[in-house]
Design a protein around this motif. Structure first.
Motif, mmCIF file in Angstrom:
data_model
loop_
_atom_site.group_PDB
_atom_site.id
_atom_site.type_symbol
_atom_site.label_atom_id
_atom_site.label_comp_id
_atom_site.label_asym_id
_atom_site.label_seq_id
_atom_site.Cartn_x
_atom_site.Cartn_y
_atom_site.Cartn_z
ATOM 1 N N SER A 119 0.839 -1.201 0.000
ATOM 2 C CA SER A 119 0.000 0.000 0.000
ATOM 3 C C SER A 119 0.876 1.254 0.000
ATOM 4 O O SER A 119 0.577 2.237 -0.671
ATOM 5 C CB SER A 119 -0.908 -0.003 1.228
ATOM 6 O OG SER A 119 -0.119 -0.082 2.402
ATOM 7 N N GLU A 120 1.976 1.176 0.748
ATOM 8 C CA GLU A 120 2.887 2.317 0.821
ATOM 9 C C GLU A 120 3.557 2.556 -0.544
ATOM 10 O O GLU A 120 3.692 3.696 -0.997
ATOM 11 C CB GLU A 120 3.934 2.042 1.912
ATOM 12 C CG GLU A 120 4.967 3.131 2.109
ATOM 13 C CD GLU A 120 4.391 4.424 2.683
ATOM 14 O OE1 GLU A 120 3.192 4.441 3.026
ATOM 15 O OE2 GLU A 120 5.139 5.417 2.769
ATOM 16 N N ASP A 122 2.324 1.700 -3.473
ATOM 17 C CA ASP A 122 1.308 2.243 -4.374
ATOM 18 C C ASP A 122 1.136 3.734 -4.140
ATOM 19 O O ASP A 122 0.997 4.517 -5.074
ATOM 20 C CB ASP A 122 -0.036 1.533 -4.153
ATOM 21 C CG ASP A 122 0.008 0.110 -4.688
ATOM 22 O OD1 ASP A 122 0.935 -0.196 -5.460
ATOM 23 O OD2 ASP A 122 -0.888 -0.684 -4.337
ATOM 24 N N ARG A 123 1.161 4.097 -2.868
ATOM 25 C CA ARG A 123 0.954 5.503 -2.534
ATOM 26 C C ARG A 123 2.106 6.351 -3.090
ATOM 27 O O ARG A 123 1.874 7.385 -3.716
ATOM 28 C CB ARG A 123 0.858 5.680 -1.011
ATOM 29 C CG ARG A 123 0.366 7.047 -0.586
ATOM 30 C CD ARG A 123 0.597 7.301 0.899
ATOM 31 N NE ARG A 123 2.015 7.305 1.258
ATOM 32 C CZ ARG A 123 2.857 8.298 1.001
ATOM 33 N NH1 ARG A 123 2.432 9.372 0.360
ATOM 34 N NH2 ARG A 123 4.133 8.217 1.356
ATOM 35 N N ILE A 124 3.337 5.868 -2.872
ATOM 36 C CA ILE A 124 4.505 6.623 -3.348
ATOM 37 C C ILE A 124 4.469 6.769 -4.867
ATOM 38 O O ILE A 124 4.706 7.843 -5.411
ATOM 39 C CB ILE A 124 5.818 5.942 -2.902
ATOM 40 C CG1 ILE A 124 5.967 6.050 -1.387
ATOM 41 C CG2 ILE A 124 7.023 6.567 -3.602
ATOM 42 C CD1 ILE A 124 7.147 5.275 -0.826
ATOM 43 N N VAL A 125 4.140 5.660 -5.559
ATOM 44 C CA VAL A 125 4.131 5.702 -7.019
ATOM 45 C C VAL A 125 3.094 6.702 -7.514
ATOM 46 O O VAL A 125 3.391 7.565 -8.348
ATOM 47 C CB VAL A 125 3.870 4.298 -7.604
ATOM 48 C CG1 VAL A 125 3.595 4.377 -9.098
ATOM 49 C CG2 VAL A 125 5.062 3.389 -7.330
ATOM 50 N N GLU A 126 1.881 6.606 -6.960
ATOM 51 C CA GLU A 126 0.828 7.507 -7.439
ATOM 52 C C GLU A 126 1.171 8.956 -7.105
ATOM 53 O O GLU A 126 1.057 9.860 -7.946
ATOM 54 C CB GLU A 126 -0.525 7.133 -6.815
ATOM 55 C CG GLU A 126 -1.634 8.076 -7.290
ATOM 56 C CD GLU A 126 -3.028 7.618 -6.933
ATOM 57 O OE1 GLU A 126 -3.177 6.501 -6.426
ATOM 58 O OE2 GLU A 126 -3.958 8.405 -7.173
ATOM 59 N N HIS A 127 1.632 9.168 -5.870
ATOM 60 C CA HIS A 127 1.970 10.510 -5.424
ATOM 61 C C HIS A 127 3.082 11.115 -6.292
ATOM 62 O O HIS A 127 2.960 12.250 -6.766
ATOM 63 C CB HIS A 127 2.411 10.431 -3.951
ATOM 64 C CG HIS A 127 2.793 11.738 -3.365
ATOM 65 N ND1 HIS A 127 1.862 12.706 -3.068
ATOM 66 C CD2 HIS A 127 3.998 12.231 -3.007
ATOM 67 C CE1 HIS A 127 2.486 13.752 -2.547
ATOM 68 N NE2 HIS A 127 3.783 13.493 -2.498
#
Lengths: 252, 281
Positions: A119-120, A122-127
Motif C-alpha cells: 500500500s505504501e 502504491d501511494r509513493i508511485v501515485e503521489h
C-alpha cells in the motif's frame, strides 16, 4: 530572510590538472528554483555534480573547498546519504530499461533493498507520478517498461523517481536539452509546482529557460561564479559586464 | 554515360560480387562438415546408442551413455568453476577500465585465450593429476574451466561496456552503493549478453579434446565420481576413431554427430535467448 540549504565555500573542482570550477561561494535558499547558466564548458554541470558528490565518480576528478548541506559538509557525510538527500535528474532521460514504469518510480527503494508494504509503494508511485503530472498518462500502463514512454515522459518519470525519495534538493542537469518544445514546457511547468516542496537547482544553457523558471540565477563563466542574483535583477540590471555580454548574446 | 563512369560502375559491381562470393565460400566448409557427419552419424543414433554402455570388441551394439553423462558432468563442473570467476572479473574490467590492475588482467586474459589447449592439459596434469596420483574428472573440469575463463571474462566485459554510463549514474544518483548498482542495474541490463557469452563458451569447450587427454583420461565404464577418470564425448571419439574396429568407428561417428548437434543447438539457443531477453536501452 530565507534560510540557506546549500552553501558552497571556496569550492574548486578539477579533472586531473584541469581546473574546472574556481573558488565558488554561493548560498542557495530553501524552496526556490535556482538557475545556473553559462556557456558550454563553464563548469556549471561540474559544479552541480559536486553538490551531490557525483563529481568524484569520474576517474581523475578531485575537489577542494566545502559544499554544505544544512550546515554539514557533504564530504563528511557518506555519499549514499548525500545522494538520498539531494536527488538528480540528468540531461538525457535514463529510466532503468529493465524495470517497469511502476518499479522505476520506486527504484530508489526497490534497488536499495528497502522493503515497503504494497500500500505504501502504491501511494509513493501515485503521489510521485502525480507530482510530475504523469499519473494520468501512465496509470493504465504501469507494468510496461519505462523505456516504452516518449522522451518527455521518460524525463518526467526520472523526475518522479527522484521525487519519490523525498529529497531536500533536486539537481537538474540541462533537463530539457534532449526534449522537444512541448515536453520542455511541461517540464518547466513542473518546476513551479516542485519548488513548493523542494529546492531546485537547474543547470541550463538556455537563458530564456532560466528567466522563465527561476527565482534566482547564477551565471558561470570560465569556471567562476560571476554573478548570483534575483533572476529579474540579473536580466534587467546585470552588474558584471560579462553577464551583460552573455545575456545580450555577445558571446555564447 | 562516359566510358570511364561505366568502367567505375563495373568495378563496383565486380567488387560487390566478390564479397558475396567469398561470403558464400565461408559457409561451405560448415555445410560440408554438417552434411558429411550427419550422413555418417545420424543412422548410428538410436535409443540403445544413447542409453547403453560401450560393448567390448566383437560384440555388436553398445552406446555412449557413459560419455554423454560424463561430458555433461565435466562441463557442468567447469561451468560452476569458471562462470562466477569470469563474470566477476568481467565486471571489474568494465567498471574500472582504467586501473592498472585492469590493464594487466585484460592482457593476461588475452594471453590465456591464446594458450594452446594441449598446454593447459599438461599444466592440469602436473598440478592436479600428479599430486592426486591418478586421472580424474575434476582435473579435466579444471582444465576446461581455464579454457572457458577468457571467453566469459571478455564477453562479460564487452557486454557491460556497451551499457551507457547514464545507467550507472541513475543508480548512483539514487544513493545506491556500488554493489547494488552492479547487481541490480548493470547485470540485469547486460544479462542476455553475459548469458550468451557463457553459452558460447560451453559450446566451445564441449568439443575440446586435448585438455582432457591427460586429465579426465576416459573410462569404459559409467562413473559419476569426480575423483576418478571419466569418459566424455571428445575422448570417446578420439579413442574409438583411432581404433581398428568397425563397430567402434560407428560409435565414433554417432558421437561426433551428437557433439555437432549439441554445439549447433547451443549456438541457436544463444541467438534466441539473446534476442528475447535483450533489454531495450
Amino acid at each position: 530572510m530565507e534560510s540557506t540549504i546549500v552553501k558552497a565555500v571556496n569550492y574548486n573542482s578539477y579533472f586531473g590538472a584541469n581546473h574546472v570550477v574556481k573558488d565558488v561561494n554561493i548560498e542557495i535558499p530553501k524552496n526556490a528554483a535556482i538557475a545556473v547558466m553559462g556557456p558550454s564548458g563553464c563548469g556549471k554541470t561540474t559544479f552541480l555534480r559536486g553538490i551531490n558528490r557525483m563529481h568524484e565518480l569520474i576517474p581523475g576528478a578531485t575537489a577542494k573547498g566545502q559544499i554544505l548541506l544544512n550546515g554539514t559538509d557533504v564530504m563528511e557525510m557518506h555519499p549514499i546519504f548525500v545522494r538520498l538527500k539531494i536527488g538528480m535528474v540528468f540531461q538525457r532521460p535514463n529510466p532503468f530499461p529493465n524495470l517497469s514504469i511502476y518499479d522505476n518510480v520506486i527504484a530508489g527503494y526497490k534497488l536499495n533493498g528497502i522493503s515497503l508494504p504494497k500500500s505504501e509503494r502504491d501511494r509513493i508511485v501515485e503521489h510521485s507520478l502525480s507530482r510530475v503530472a504523469l499519473w494520468g498518462e501512465v496509470k493504465d500502463s504501469l507494468t510496461k517498461k519505462g523505456t516504452f514512454l516518449s522522451g518527455g515522459q521518460q524525463q518526467r518519470l526520472c523526475i518522479a523517481r527522484a521525487v519519490a525519495m523525498e529529497p531536500e534538493v533536486l539537481l537538474f542537469d540541462e533537463p530539457t536539452s534532449a526534449l522537444d518544445p512541448i515536453s520542455t514546457s511541461k517540464v518547466e511547468e513542473l518546476f513551479h509546482e516542485l519548488k513548493k516542496n523542494y529546492t531546485l537547482i537547474i543547470v541550463t544553457h538556455n537563458m530564456q529557460q532560466a528567466a522563465r523558471v527561476s527565482d534566482k540565477t547564477a551565471f558561470f563563466y570560465m569556471g567562476e561564479l560571476v554573478e548570483f542574483d534575483d533572476t529579474k535583477n540579473m536580466f534587467t540590471n546585470p552588474k558584471d559586464t560579462r553577464t551583460q555580454n552573455y545575456i545580450t548574446g555577445r558571446f555564447s | 554515360m562516359s566510358v570511364q563512369v561505366k568502367y567505375r560502375i563495373g568495378k563496383s559491381i565486380a567488387f560487390q560480387g566478390l564479397t558475396i562470393l567469398l561470403s558464400v565460400l565461408c559457409v561451405v566448409p560448415l555445410i560440408f562438415i554438417l552434411v558429411y557427419i550427419i550422413k555418417a552419424g545420424v543412422t548410428k543414433i538410436n535409443w540403445n546408442f544413447l542409453t547403453n554402455l560401450p560393448k567390448p570388441v566383437g560384440e555388436t551394439g553398445g552406446g555412449i551413455k557413459n560419455a554423454l553423462l560424463g561430458s555433461v558432468e565435466v562441463i557442468a563442473l567447469s561451468t560452476i568453476i569458471a562462470v562466477p570467476v569470469g563474470i566477476l572479473c568481467g565486471i571489474y574490467l568494465s567498471e574500472y577500465k582504467q586501473s592498472k590492475l585492469a590493464y594487466w588482467t585484460r592482457l593476461s586474459v588475452d594471453i590465456l585465450q591464446g594458450v594452446p589447449s594441449i598446454v593447459i592439459g599438461i599444466i592440469a596434469y602436473f598440478w592436479i593429476v600428479k599430486p592426486m596420483g591418478h586421472f580424474s574428472a575434476i582435473s579435466g573440469s579444471i582444465a576446461l574451466a581455464i579454457m572457458m575463463l577468457p571467453i566469459v571474462v571478455r564477453s562479460t566485459e564487452e557486454t557491460l561496456l556497451l551499457l551507457p554510463d547514464s545507467l550507472r549514474e541513475a543508480g548512483y544518483a539514487l544513493g545506491m552503493p556500488f554493489h547494488r548498482v552492479v547487481l541490480k542495474v548493470i547485470i540485469p541490463c547486460g544479462f542476455s549478453g553475459i548469458l550468451s557469452g557463457v553459452m558460447l563458451s560451453v559450446a566451445r569447450i564441449t568439443g575440446e579434446t586435448a585438455p582432457l587427454l591427460f586429465t579426465a583420461f576416459g573410462n569404459p565404464y559409467l562413473s559419476f565420481d569426480i575423483g576418478q577418470p571419466m569418459q566424455t564425448l571428445p575422448l570417446i571419439i578420439f579413442n574409438y576413431a583411432t581404433s581398428p574396429y568397425n563397430d567402434w568407428h560407428d560409435l565414433a561417428w554417432g558421437a561426433s554427430c551428437i557433439l555437432l548437434l549439441w554445439v549447433l543447438l547451443l549456438n541457436i539457443l544463444t541467438k534466441v535467448i539473446s534476442a528475447k531477453w535483450k533489454v531495450q536501452l
